[in-house]
Motif scaffolding. Structure first.
Motif, PDB file in Angstrom:
ATOM      1  N   VAL A 183       0.838  -1.207   0.000  1.00  0.00           N
ATOM      2  CA  VAL A 183       0.000   0.000   0.000  1.00  0.00           C
ATOM      3  C   VAL A 183       0.869   1.252   0.000  1.00  0.00           C
ATOM      4  N   ILE A 184       1.947   1.259   0.781  1.00  0.00           N
ATOM      5  CA  ILE A 184       2.839   2.422   0.799  1.00  0.00           C
ATOM      6  C   ILE A 184       3.529   2.589  -0.552  1.00  0.00           C
ATOM      7  N   ALA A 185       3.902   1.489  -1.182  1.00  0.00           N
ATOM      8  CA  ALA A 185       4.511   1.582  -2.512  1.00  0.00           C
ATOM      9  C   ALA A 185       3.531   2.153  -3.532  1.00  0.00           C
ATOM     10  N   VAL A 186       2.273   1.746  -3.457  1.00  0.00           N
ATOM     11  CA  VAL A 186       1.257   2.308  -4.351  1.00  0.00           C
ATOM     12  C   VAL A 186       1.101   3.804  -4.110  1.00  0.00           C
ATOM     13  N   TYR A 187       1.111   4.202  -2.854  1.00  0.00           N
ATOM     14  CA  TYR A 187       0.992   5.634  -2.536  1.00  0.00           C
ATOM     15  C   TYR A 187       2.187   6.415  -3.083  1.00  0.00           C
ATOM     16  N   GLN A 188       3.391   5.902  -2.910  1.00  0.00           N
ATOM     17  CA  GLN A 188       4.577   6.619  -3.392  1.00  0.00           C
ATOM     18  C   GLN A 188       4.574   6.752  -4.910  1.00  0.00           C
TER      19      GLN A 188
END
Length: 671
Positions: free
Chosen positions: A303-308
Motif C-alpha cells: 500500500v505504501i509503494a502504491v501511494y509513493q
C-alpha cells in the motif's frame, strides 16, 4: 539618427511609453507581468533553497552512531539475561529485529518500520545525494552510493524494531528515544522546508507522509511499553510468544459448535449476489485465525509503494499539463489548426483564434481530468486486489493446515522447507511491493489511453455536436455489424429450438443433418466473429493481467506453466515455509506439553515404627482402570487432530514406529 534617438529615448526613465509601439513592446516584455499567473505557482525553480537547522547530513551523522551504540548495548543485555549469567563470558548475542516466523514481533510497529524503510528507499532513487552521511557525491559515483545506501538504511532503521526484542525496560527506553529523535528530525525538516525543487514543490512533503506516520506510531508505542513495564515489571512479560493465539486457534478448531447451513439453498437474487461479490473484497477477521506477520508487512509495504508511485505520477505530469494549458498562445493554436488537430471554421489567422484557443485549452483540461481519474481508478483497483488477496491467503493457509494440498496447488507438494523456499520466503514482502508498483504503472498507461480515447471519440464530439470518426466508422459498417448480430442470434435460436432435445434428465443433440448444413453455411460469418472474439480475448487478457499483476496468490499463466510465473512461484514456496514452521495446531500441542503438570497432593506421612516390608506396601492401591480413561482421551484427541490435519502425520512417523506410542506410561518418561 532615428535609431540613436530611439535609443536615447529608450534609456530615459521619464518617458517609457513614447518609443515603443504595441508589437515591439509585446515582443520585448512577453514574459513579464505584474499579475500572478498559474505558471508562477507551478514552476519549482522559483522556490529558494532551504537550509534547515539540522541538515540531512548532520541528522545521519548523529543518528547512525547512536543506533550502532544502542544495538551493541542491547546485545550485551541479551547476552547477560538469556545466554549466560556473567556478561563477559563469550561473545555478546546478536540482536535482530525479531523472529518473523513467530508471534513475538508486534504487527503494527513491524509494519511501521518496514513502511519507513520503503519510503526512504523510494526517495533514495530520486535524490542527488543518495547517502547523506557521505556528503555530496559526483554524478559518476552516484550509482555506487545508491548501492551502499541500500545497505545503510536497513541498518539505520533496524534498532527501531530491535529495541523491543529483549523485553526489558532499558530496550523500551532506548526505542522511545530513537523513535523520538527520528520523528523530531523528520518533522522539523518538513516544517522548516515544506517545499522543495525536486520534481515538484509538494513532492517532498507528500512523500514523507508515510515516514512521519510510521515514526509517530513508534513514538507512541515504545513509551506505552515502557510505562507498562514499569508498572508490572519485566517478569510479567510472556515467556512463550503467541501462546494466547495458539490456544484460541486450538479452541476454535476443536469447538463443537455446528454451522447452521440450510440443506436446500434458495436461489439468491441479483442484489444478494452483487453484495456477496463486493463483500469478498473486504477482509473480515474470523475468530481463531490470525494472518501471519509476513503477510501483514507485505500488505503494508504494498500500500505504501502504491501511494509513493501515485504521488510521483501525479506531481510529475499534472503540473506540466497545467503549465502547458496556461502558456498556450495563439501562434501554437494556428499550428495545431494547420495540422488538423483542432477544428476551425475560419482561416488560420492569429488574430481570430479566440474560439480555437479555448478549444485547445479545453482539450488539455480534458487530458488532465482523464489522467487524474485513471490514476485514482488504478489506485482503488490495486488496493481492492490487495484486500481480496487477504481472503485468499486465509483460505490457502487453512487448507494447508488441514493437509488439503491439492486444494491450493495443482499437484502434490511436500510441505517442508528447502533452499529455494527459504529464499522465496525472504523475498516475499519485497516482491509484493515491487509487483504492486509495476502493476500500478501498467494500469495507469492502459486506463489513461482508454479514457483519452473514450473522451475524444465519444464525449467531446457529443458535447460539440459534431461527428466523430468512431461514429462514422460504425455508421458506414452497419451492414457488417447487423450481419454478425443476426448470425449470433440465429445460431443461438437454432441451438435452443432445433438442435437440442431434452429428455427427462438430460439433453441430446438432434437434427444432425440440419446441424451440419448450418455449420457449413455459417462458416465465413463465424470467421469474422472469431476475429472479433480474438480481439476481445487480447483486450480482456491484457486488462485482467494488468489489474491482477499485484496479486501473488494467483498465477497469470495456465496450470501447466504456472511455475514460470515468478510471483506465484515465490508465493507457493512462501506457503511451504509458513505451514511447515508456523502450524498453529502443532505449536498449540507443543505449548500443552511445555506446561507444568498439576501439583499432586502430598502423600500421607508414613508411620516410621512399621517394619520395612510394610513400608514398601501401598496402604491404598490405585485402581488399575483409573489411568485408562486418561490414556484413551489423549489418544482420541491426537486421532481427532490428525484427521483434521493430515499434514501432521509426517511429523509422527518416528513416534508411530514405537510400540509404546501415545504414551501407555503417562507418568515418568522412559529412560
Amino acid at each position: 539618427m532615428a535609431s540613436n534617438g530611439s535609443a536615447g529615448i529608450r534609456d530615459s526613465p521619464l518617458e517609457p511609453g513614447i518609443f515603443l509601439d504595441e508589437d515591439l513592446g509585446s515582443d520585448w516584455y512577453i514574459y513579464e507581468s505584474t499579475e500572478s499567473t498559474p505558471q508562477d505557482d507551478l514552476f519549482p525553480e522559483a522556490i529558494p533553497e532551504c537550509h534547515p537547522t539540522i541538515s540531512p547530513r548532520m541528522y545521519h551523522t548523529i543518528m547512525a552512531p547512536i543506533s550502532l551504540a544502542v544495538i551493541l548495548a542491547l546485545s550485551f543485555l541479551v547476552k547477560r539475561r538469556r545466554l549466560y549469567l556473567n556478561c563477559w563470558n563469550g561473545v555478546p548475542g546478536l540482536l535482530s529485529p525479531g523472529n518473523f516466523l513467530e508471534e513475538e514481533v508486534p504487527r503494527g510497529p513491524a509494519a511501521a518500520v518496514f513502511g519507513a524503510l520503503l519510503s526512504s528507499l523510494c526517495q533514495l532513487l530520486l535524490d542527488k545525494d543518495p547517502l547523506p552521511l557521505a556528503g555530496p557525491s559526483a554524478p559518476s559515483a552516484r550509482e555506487l552510493w545508491k548501492v551502499l545506501a541500500l545497505l545503510y538504511y536497513p541498518l539505520l532503521y533496524a534498532p527501531l524494531l530491535a529495541c523491543a526484542g529483549p523485553r526489558h525496560r532499558l530496550g523500551y527506553g532506548a526505542g522511545a528515544l530513537l523513535a523520538w529523535a527520528h520523528c523530531a528530525a523528520h518533522l522539523g525538516h518538513r516544517l522548516q522546508c515544506p517545499l522543495a525543487t525536486k520534481i515538484h514543490r509538494l513532492y517532498s512533503l507528500l512523500s514523507h507522509v508515510p515516514i512521519l506516520l510510521s515514526l509517530s506510531l513508534l513514538s507512541v508505542w515504545y513509551p506505552a511499553l515502557l510505562v507498562r513495564s514499569l508498572r508490572r515489571g519485566d517478569s510479567s512479560e510472556p515467556e512463550i510468544p503467541g501462546k494466547s493465539y495458539y490456544r484460541k486457534y486450538l479452541k476454535a478448531v476443536l469447538s463443537k459448535r455446528g454451522r447452521k447451513e440450510s440443506s436446500a439453498k434458495i436461489e439468491e437474487s441479483l442484489w444478494s449476489r452483487i453484495r456477496s461479490y463486493l463483500l469478498s473484497y473486504v477482509y473480515i477477521p474470523e475468530e481463531g485465525f490470525r494472518i501471519p506477520l509476513k503477510l501483514v508487512v507485505s500488505l503494508t509495504v504494498a500500500v505504501i509503494a502504491v501511494y509513493q508511485v501515485a504521488v510521483l505520477l501525479l506531481v510529475a505530469v499534472v503540473p506540466t499539463l497545467q503549465i502547458v494549458r496556461a502558456g498556450m498562445t495563439k501562434d501554437v493554436v494556428v499550428l495545431l489548426v494547420q495540422f488538423g488537430l483542432v477544428p476551425s471554421d475560419s482561416p488560420a489567422v492569429p488574430g481570430d483564434m479566440e474560439k480555437e484557443l479555448a478549444t485547445v485549452r479545453h482539450y488539455l483540461w480534458s487530458l488532465e481530468v482523464c489522467y487524474i481519474c485513471s490514476l485514482a481508478l488504478c489506485c482503488l483497483l490495486t488496493c481492492a486486489m490487495l484486500l481480496r488477496s487477504l481472503g485468499m491467503h486465509r483460505s490457502n493457509l487453512r487448507a494447508l493446515y488441514q493437509g488439503a494440498v491439492l486444494d491450493v496447488f495443482s499437484k502434490a507438494h511436500i510441505l517442508r522447507p528447502s533452499r529455494e523456499a527459504v529464499v522465496c520466503w525472504i523475498a516475499f514482502s519485497a516482491f509484493q511491493a515491487a509487483f504492486a508498483c509495476l502493476g500500478l504503472l501498467i494500469q495507469q498507461v492502459i486506463f489513461f489511453l482508454c479514457s483519452v480515447a473514450f473522451t475524444f471519440l465519444v464525449v467531446i464530439p457529443l458535447q460539440a455536436g459534431t461527428s466523430s470518426p468512431l461514429f462514422g466508422i460504425i455508421r458506414n459498417m452497419w451492414p457488417f455489424w447487423l450481419t454478425l448480430v443476426l448470425a449470433m442470434l440465429v445460431q443461438h435460436l437454432l441451438a435452443r429450438s432445433q438442435f437440442l432435445e431434452q429428455h427427462s434428465l438430460q439433453k441430446e443433440i438432434t437434427n444432425r443433418r440440419a446441424l451440419s448444413i448450418v455449420t457449413f453455411l455459417l462458416f465465413p460469418t463465424n470467421v469474422l466473429l472469431g476475429a472479433l472474439a480474438g480481439v476481445w480475448r487480447v483486450v480482456i487478457s491484457g486488462l485482467y493481467n494488468a489489474v491482477h499483476l499485484c496479486r501473488l496468490d494467483i498465477s497469470l499463466l495456465q496450470r501447466g506453466v504456472e511455475t514460470f510465473d515468478p510471483g506465484y512461484h515465490t508465493y507457493c514456496h512462501y506457503l511451504k515455509v509458513e505451514v511447515s514452521q508456523c502450524h498453529p495446531l502443532l505449536r498449540a500441542f507443543c505449548l500443552l506439553l511445555l506446561q507444568p503438570g498439576r501439583a499432586r497432593p502430598q502423600a500421607a506421612p508414613r508411620d516410621t515404627h512399621l517394619e520395612e516390608g510394610l513400608q514398601l506396601m501401598h496402604p491404598h492401591p490405585t485402581a488399575p482402570g483409573r489411568a485408562r480413561p486418561r490414556r484413551l482421551r489423549a489418544r482420541w484427541w491426537v486421532a481427532y487432530t490428525l484427521l483434521r490435519n493430515p499434514s501432521l502425520g509426517a511429523s509422527r512417523k518416528t513416534a508411530l514406529a514405537d510400540p509404546a506410542a501415545n504414551g501407555p506410561q503417562l507418568g515418568a518418561p522412559r529412560p
